[in-house]
Design a protein around this motif. Structure first.
Motif, PDB file in Angstrom:
ATOM      1  N   ALA A 251       0.750  -0.919   0.229  1.00 15.09           N
ATOM      2  CA  ALA A 251       0.006   0.312  -0.495  1.00 15.09           C
ATOM      3  C   ALA A 251       1.097   1.061  -0.089  1.00 15.09           C
ATOM      4  N   LYS A 252       2.002   1.396   1.204  1.00 16.42           N
ATOM      5  CA  LYS A 252       2.549   2.432   0.751  1.00 16.42           C
ATOM      6  C   LYS A 252       3.383   2.696  -0.385  1.00 16.42           C
ATOM      7  N   VAL A 255       0.915   4.731  -2.387  1.00 14.66           N
ATOM      8  CA  VAL A 255       0.353   5.843  -2.601  1.00 14.66           C
ATOM      9  C   VAL A 255       2.228   6.991  -2.865  1.00 14.66           C
ATOM     10  N   TYR A 288      -5.392  -6.644   2.760  1.00 14.95           N
ATOM     11  CA  TYR A 288      -6.537  -5.900   2.824  1.00 14.95           C
ATOM     12  C   TYR A 288      -7.200  -6.323   2.393  1.00 14.95           C
ATOM     13  N   THR A 296      -6.738   3.390  -0.310  1.00 11.59           N
ATOM     14  CA  THR A 296      -5.044   3.699  -0.616  1.00 11.59           C
ATOM     15  C   THR A 296      -5.423   4.374  -1.955  1.00 11.59           C
ATOM     16  N   SER A 299      -7.800   8.059  -2.544  1.00  9.62           N
ATOM     17  CA  SER A 299      -6.713   9.137  -1.388  1.00  9.62           C
ATOM     18  C   SER A 299      -5.242   9.471  -2.203  1.00  9.62           C
ATOM     19  N   VAL A 344      -1.412  10.474   4.405  1.00 13.60           N
ATOM     20  CA  VAL A 344      -2.436   9.519   4.090  1.00 13.60           C
ATOM     21  C   VAL A 344      -1.576   7.953   3.962  1.00 13.60           C
ATOM     22  N   VAL A 348      -2.071   4.478   6.849  1.00 13.30           N
ATOM     23  CA  VAL A 348      -1.889   3.043   5.908  1.00 13.30           C
ATOM     24  C   VAL A 348      -0.759   2.579   6.846  1.00 13.30           C
ATOM     25  N   LEU A 560      -9.216   7.445   6.256  1.00 11.81           N
ATOM     26  CA  LEU A 560      -7.811   6.950   6.247  1.00 11.81           C
ATOM     27  C   LEU A 560      -7.033   8.943   5.520  1.00 11.81           C
TER      28      LEU A 560
END
Length: 666
Positions: A251-252, A255, A288, A296, A299, A344, A348, A560
């Motif tokens: 997820a990072k 982002v 997730y 995620t 955002s 964000v 996460v 989030l």
């Protein structure tokens, strides 16, 4: 029984969404993508007009723009013709129709004629009309111009902006019938209104179109040229190399990649679908929930419009409204954009820790050093555009240089090398990309014209101040609500134009908020409306990819990014975050306390800090984060103290999460 039928209906809708391709999901949630797929012989007409429009802007970027009454009509007239050729009268026909229907062909050529009318009769409209007045033909052309702009905006932007503009026109015509003395005005006749809106620079050809016809188009073309170099894949690989091995690396990386993609893309929905088609399935596989994966990506993608150097189109209009160079706006946006993505990122991180999701195995990830050696040159156009803007070049000239550098960079690798035909196809794509922005700016010009000529802006500004009772916090809150409500239907550009005309003056003139802080406030909330329920289009697009509940995806995106909703209040209360009267030490302290505050807010909302948080711990963390919003020593000390207190208490408890096994990127 009603609940059962409602549930069955929702399940049927979910099944329908599961059958959609990525392109169809984009069409469903992004009106800009509902263009005709089968143009037939008309494709050559579209190609000619689109390339001509791009060449015109390249020429004026090199030579300098023409006078606003020539530059604007050529820009808008050609765009209107393209819109009627490309966008069908009804959403859903874009894949069914073959070629262009006769009625749209007629509208396209009328739009071209009406658009170029201002150019052909430029001298008469500027000089003779002042003395002799307008002719019947002028009134007919002006009426057609206004109506065609509204119809074009409906087709490629959406109905809400047309409704707002239509209400504005009705207000201008019949304002004398309004019983409220605060909002009543003398009223305009139809002829005076449409000629002011279309034949002068008071309406459609006001600031939004002037900026669109000079800066915005070239920056959008730069984005198209840069994507052709393969920089998108480089951003993805770099994001995974940078964050992939850490907790929640899946997820990072999404982002970071979306933030980097946002540097060259200004559309939250398109960015969500483009990046999400790869990142969302990967996040689901990691463990997730589908709603969280969609939230995620949505955002992170939404933040692209505040990410320099190519921010949302509204940022260029902001430069004109505030009379602050775009280079300075781009520079001061760095801290708010960084804080947004950190907000964000923290959300996460805490969700990943809570679920025990670790990153990828290190040997399956790209190596940063090797990546930079092999493809690091791809960021050269971004470096060039930053440098040229910061050294005082105009945005038009900076964009021209960056477009040239992007073309040269594309020649380095065989797979990205553009032929002459490829260059012209990029020119066509650049013009197509700009069409929704041009339509939105033209429709926003109608709203601006009405607001300014009727004095509505000042009346609404006074009303907002009165509603807030003279309190800065309450006035900011009501301004935020107005931005979010408008953002549910209006694109960011139109939202900013409306709120900058009506709400920002309330903050500047009534409450002494710095001009840049007030405009950034309304600009920021106009953007995050895309992830604000009940109409969170970016989150809904992500939900389509994740096969998730759209509404819950919107709620999760709001949750989030809640820390990010606090940032505009931070830079209004503490303008040093926008480098206004900034000093090194106080600004550094402000940034540090803002980051700590977002950590507290995110951990409180996610229910995890370094351990699973009890309800009272979540409340304390959230409250401590809020205390750090205010630029006061006392609130800063209290906020940091309570967050450290929870940290100490949780550190005394044993670990309560079992980590999942690492994934392989391949």
């Amino acid at each position: 029984m009603k609940k059962w039928f409602k549930k069955e209906r929702e399940e049927e809708n979910d099944v329908k969404d599961e059958d959609l391709s990525v392109d169809e999901i984009l069409e469903k949630y992004d009106r800009e993508s509902t263009y005709r797929r089968n143009l037939g012989k008309w494709s050559w007409v579209v190609f000619f007009l689109a390339v001509s429009l791009t060449l015109f802007h390249l020429f004026t970027g090199f030579r300098g723009a023409f006078e606003a009454r020539i530059q604007g009509p050529i820009h808008l007239g050609t765009a209107l013709g393209l819109i009627f050729l490309l966008f069908p009268i009804k959403k859903g026909l874009q894949r069914k129709q073959k070629g262009v229907p006769w009625y749209d062909a007629i509208l396209a050529f009328i739009a071209l004629g009406v658009g170029y009318y201002n150019v052909v009769f430029y001298e008469e409209l500027v000089s003779q009309k002042i003395v002799f007045g307008y002719t019947s033909l002028d009134y007919i052309v002006a009426t057609l111009g206004v109506l065609l702009v509204l119809e074009a905006a409906r087709r490629c932007v959406g109905l809400p902006i047309v409704i707002v503009a239509g209400i504005g026109i009705l207000y201008a015509l019949y304002g004398n019938y309004i019983p409220s003395k605060m909002f009543a005005h003398r009223g305009f006749d139809w002829g005076t209104l449409v000629t002011d809106l279309y034949l002068t620079t008071k309406g459609i050809y006001s600031t939004p179109i002037q900026v669109s016809s000079t800066f915005i188009f070239l920056f959008l073309l730069f984005g198209v040229m840069l994507i052709r170099t393969g920089v998108g894949q480089f951003f993805n690989d770099f994001a995974f190399a940078l964050t992939g091995r850490f907790t929640g690396g899946q997820a990072k990386a999404a982002v970071v990649a979306s933030g980097l993609q946002g540097m060259v893309s200004g559309s939250s929905v398109a960015n969500t679908v483009g990046s999400g088609s790869f990142t969302i399935p990967m996040m689901k596989k990691a463990g997730y929930k589908p709603e969280f994966a969609a939230a995620t990506e949505a955002s992170a993608s939404t933040g692209g419009q505040i990410m320099p150097p190519i921010m949302g189109a509204a940022a260029f209009i902001m430069a004109t409204y505030t009379e602050i160079p775009y280079s300075h706006i781009m520079l001061v946006a760095i801290i708010p954009a960084t804080l947004y993505f950190l907000g964000v990122f923290f959300g996460v991180h805490f969700e990943s820790k809570k679920r025990g999701i670790v990153g990828f195995s290190k040997d399956s990830l790209p190596r940063i050093g090797q990546l930079m050696r092999e493809r690091g040159y791809l960021i050269l156009p971004l470096v060039v555009i930053f440098y040229t803007l910061l050294t005082g070049r105009t945005p038009m000239r900076a964009a021209l240089i960056a477009i040239l550098v992007s073309f040269l960079v594309s020649l380095i690798r065989k797979e990205t090398r553009m032929s002459i035909w490829g260059v012209f196809k990029a020119f066509e794509e650049g013009a197509r990309t700009a069409l929704p922005v041009i339509a939105a700016c033209a429709a926003a010009g109608i709203i601006v014209g009405v607001v300014v000529q009727t004095g509505l802006g000042g009346r609404i500004a006074n009303g907002i101040i009165a509603l807030g009772g003279g309190s800065l916090i309450f006035t900011l809150f009501f301004t935020m609500i107005a931005c979010l409500i408008l953002g549910m239907g209006l694109p960011t550009t139109a939202n900013y134009v409306v709120t900058a005309t009506m709400a920002a003056p309330a903050l500047v003139l009534g409450l002494d908020v710095p001009v840049l802080a007030a405009h950034f406030f309304v600009f920021y909330f106009g953007i995050v409306a895309d992830i604000t329920p009940p109409v969170a289009l970016a989150a809904y697009a992500g939900a389509g990819l994740a096969r998730a509940n759209p509404f819950m995806s919107g709620v999760t995106a709001f949750k989030l990014a809640t820390a990010a909703y606090i940032i505009p209040y931070m830079f209004v209360l503490n303008p040093q975050l926008l480098l206004i009267d900034a000093e090194w030490i106080p600004t550094s302290i402000s940034v540090i306390t803002a980051v700590i505050g977002m950590i507290g807010i995110s951990s409180g909302l996610m229910g995890y800090f370094i351990r699973n948080a009890y309800i009272w711990e979540r409340f304390v963390l959230f409250t401590g984060g809020l205390a750090l919003i205010f630029p006061e020593n006392v609130t800063d000390i209290v906020g940091v103290s309570v967050i450290l207190g929870v940290l100490f208490i949780q550190s005394r408890r044993p670990k309560d999460i079992i980590e999942r096994p690492r994934m392989s990127l391949s």
